[in-house]
Design an enzyme around this catalytic site. Structure first.
Site, PDB file in Angstrom:
ATOM      1  N   ASN A  44      -1.594  -1.162 -36.289  1.00  0.00           N
ATOM      2  CA  ASN A  44      -2.687  -0.365 -35.767  1.00  0.00           C
ATOM      3  C   ASN A  44      -2.893   0.864 -36.641  1.00  0.00           C
ATOM      4  OD1 ASN A  44      -0.174   0.557 -34.603  1.00  0.00           O
ATOM      5  ND2 ASN A  44      -1.317   1.760 -33.109  1.00  0.00           N
ATOM      6  N   CYS A  55      -6.967  -2.226 -34.444  1.00  0.00           N
ATOM      7  CA  CYS A  55      -5.780  -2.829 -33.847  1.00  0.00           C
ATOM      8  C   CYS A  55      -5.000  -3.637 -34.886  1.00  0.00           C
ATOM      9  CB  CYS A  55      -6.182  -3.749 -32.699  1.00  0.00           C
ATOM     10  SG  CYS A  55      -6.970  -2.906 -31.310  1.00  0.00           S
ATOM     11  N   GLU A  57      -3.795  -6.641 -34.590  1.00  0.00           N
ATOM     12  CA  GLU A  57      -4.254  -8.029 -34.664  1.00  0.00           C
ATOM     13  C   GLU A  57      -5.461  -8.159 -35.596  1.00  0.00           C
ATOM     14  OE1 GLU A  57      -3.138  -7.271 -30.274  1.00  0.00           O
ATOM     15  OE2 GLU A  57      -3.767  -6.116 -32.007  1.00  0.00           O
ATOM     16  N   CYS A  91      -9.605  -7.795 -29.225  1.00  0.00           N
ATOM     17  CA  CYS A  91      -8.710  -8.610 -30.058  1.00  0.00           C
ATOM     18  C   CYS A  91      -8.539 -10.006 -29.490  1.00  0.00           C
ATOM     19  CB  CYS A  91      -7.374  -7.923 -30.252  1.00  0.00           C
ATOM     20  SG  CYS A  91      -7.483  -6.571 -31.454  1.00  0.00           S
TER      21      CYS A  91
END
Length: 130
Positions: A44, A55, A57, A91
């Site tokens: 992040n 984020c 991901e 996400c």
């Protein structure tokens, strides 16, 4: 624990170390095993203008796409504390874009506990263009 999962844990934990989280101090790491057999990690990255952060991901997905990966075989999100850290709503949809019904989503806490879910369990009413 299978070898691929261990690689994802190691990559996500390494990514956590590079997280930029001066506002929340909540360092998240993520790692993807892609269809090309490679592992991609992300962390992040916060921003003072809150919605402009990224984020972990999303970073891992961007890295996968940049290198030519097309599909997520398995993704792991590593929490910095004793609770699992499920992907945020945005996400979840980003993961769905590159997942299929066999994609495994793993969430780990800092004690080594892992929870697994499939994409239907993570995002039961996913937005789809089909």
């Amino acid at each position: 624990m299978e070898n691929n999962t261990q690689k994802l844990i190691q990559a996500a934990k390494q990514a956590q170390l590079n997280s930029y989280a001066p506002y929340s101090n909540f360092r998240v790491g993520s790692a993807i095993l892609a269809d090309n057999g490679k592992v991609y990690a992300g962390c992040n990255v916060e921003n003072a203008a809150y919605p402009l952060g990224q984020c972990a991901e999303a970073g891992a997905i961007a890295s996968m796409i940049l290198d030519g990966g097309k599909k997520i075989v398995k993704i792991l999100v590593a929490s910095p504390n004793e609770k699992i850290c499920p992907p945020c709503g945005g996400c979840r949809q980003k993961i769905k874009e590159f997942a299929d019904k066999n994609t495994e989503i793993l969430m780990s806490d800092n004690q080594g506990n892992i929870q697994s879910v499939d994409i239907a369990g993570l995002l039961p009413f996913a937005f789809e263009l089909d």
